[in-house]
Design a protein around this motif. Structure first.
Motif, PDB file in Angstrom:
ATOM      1  N   TRP A  89       0.833  -1.215   0.000  1.00 38.00           N
ATOM      2  CA  TRP A  89       0.000   0.000   0.000  1.00 38.00           C
ATOM      3  C   TRP A  89       0.863   1.257   0.000  1.00 38.00           C
ATOM      4  O   TRP A  89       0.566   2.238  -0.703  1.00 38.00           O
ATOM      5  CB  TRP A  89      -0.913  -0.025   1.223  1.00 38.00           C
ATOM      6  N   THR A  93       0.527   2.865  -3.980  1.00 37.04           N
ATOM      7  CA  THR A  93      -0.603   3.789  -4.024  1.00 37.04           C
ATOM      8  C   THR A  93      -0.143   5.203  -3.688  1.00 37.04           C
ATOM      9  O   THR A  93       0.864   5.402  -3.012  1.00 37.04           O
ATOM     10  CB  THR A  93      -1.709   3.370  -3.044  1.00 37.04           C
ATOM     11  N   GLY A  96      -0.523   6.036   0.156  1.00 37.29           N
ATOM     12  CA  GLY A  96       0.294   5.283   1.100  1.00 37.29           C
ATOM     13  C   GLY A  96       1.511   6.064   1.554  1.00 37.29           C
ATOM     14  O   GLY A  96       2.062   6.884   0.822  1.00 37.29           O
ATOM     15  N   SER A 101       1.937   3.550   7.522  1.00 39.76           N
ATOM     16  CA  SER A 101       2.170   2.108   7.559  1.00 39.76           C
ATOM     17  C   SER A 101       2.635   1.673   8.946  1.00 39.76           C
ATOM     18  O   SER A 101       2.180   0.655   9.475  1.00 39.76           O
ATOM     19  CB  SER A 101       3.211   1.717   6.505  1.00 39.76           C
TER      20      SER A 101
END
Length: 250
Positions: A89, A93, A96, A101
């Protein structure tokens, strides 16, 4: 069917913890019993003494030869899957990011097992479930907290490079951290020393600043310019030596 006795056991395990948290919040927010400086001292005491001692208390009761390896494997697998998904991700993306994260990985896979999880599960399912949570705590302390520290240090290094060398970060081929630097989290004064090597590429060294370097007189080093940093108030110094004609700094 959950009986009233089961509900009572769960509430007796959870309510004291919530009462303590509500009192702590009210003592600062409403009643002004503690000042922000006092809260900072309390938080530091909890982080340095209380939580490590509590962790040691639970970890010392764990028998590594009697661990439920199927349970440990399942817990490890779900953490790895979540980590891989968040990495994909963050890299594939637009929305992201490394920061989110790390946050989502912590929230989704590293529960508050010590303060809430162990007392709650023991009240709900008995002592056996408490021992399973202790095994999770052991692996969290050995593996997953270490991984988080690595991710935070990687984030700090990435922020440092992008801030100090916004236009030439892609040209850096080596990044060395001095042995006196404990962390890149911004708690200490740091210095960046960038030089163009014989190969024509940029080499960066990060070292801890000291009082003598911050109060350097003329003739020792030139071009010391403090730059603001996002690293929790750290000052990063780009240094260039007046005794060496090799271009330094960016």
């Amino acid at each position: 069917m959950i009986s009233w006795h089961d509900l009572y056991v769960v509430l007796t395990a959870v309510i004291p913890l919530y009462v303590a948290m509500i009192l702590a919040y009210g003592s600062v927010r409403w009643w002004k019993i503690f000042t922000p400086d006092q809260c900072s001292g309390i938080n530091r005491f909890v982080a340095i003494f209380a939580v490590p001692l509590l962790s040691f208390h639970f970890i010392s009761t764990n028998n590594p030869y009697a661990m439920n390896f199927r349970f440990i494997a399942a817990d490890t697998l779900q953490k790895i899957i979540m980590l891989v998904v968040l990495c994909l991700w963050a890299n594939l993306t637009k929305n992201g990011s490394l920061e989110w994260s790390i946050t989502l990985f912590s929230l989704s896979t590293l529960p508050n097992t010590l303060v809430m999880g162990i007392p709650l599960l023991i009240a709900m399912y008995g002592e056996y479930s408490g021992s399973l949570m202790v095994q999770v705590v052991v692996l969290q302390c050995i593996i997953w907290y270490t991984l988080l520290l690595f991710l935070f240090e990687y984030r700090g290094a990435k922020m440092l490079i992008m801030e100090q060398f916004p236009e030439t970060a892609a040209s850096i081929v080596s990044f060395k951290v001095g042995s006196d630097v404990v962390s890149l989290d911004g708690q200490d004064f740091l210095e960046t020393d960038a030089e163009l090597g014989n190969d024509g590429k940029l080499h960066v060294t990060v070292r801890k600043s000291n009082a003598s370097r911050r109060s350097l007189g003329p003739g020792s080093f030139s071009g010391i310019t403090p730059r603001p940093s996002n690293l929790t108030g750290a000052e990063i110094y780009s240094m260039s030596s007046s005794r060496n004609p090799t271009p330094r700094g960016v």
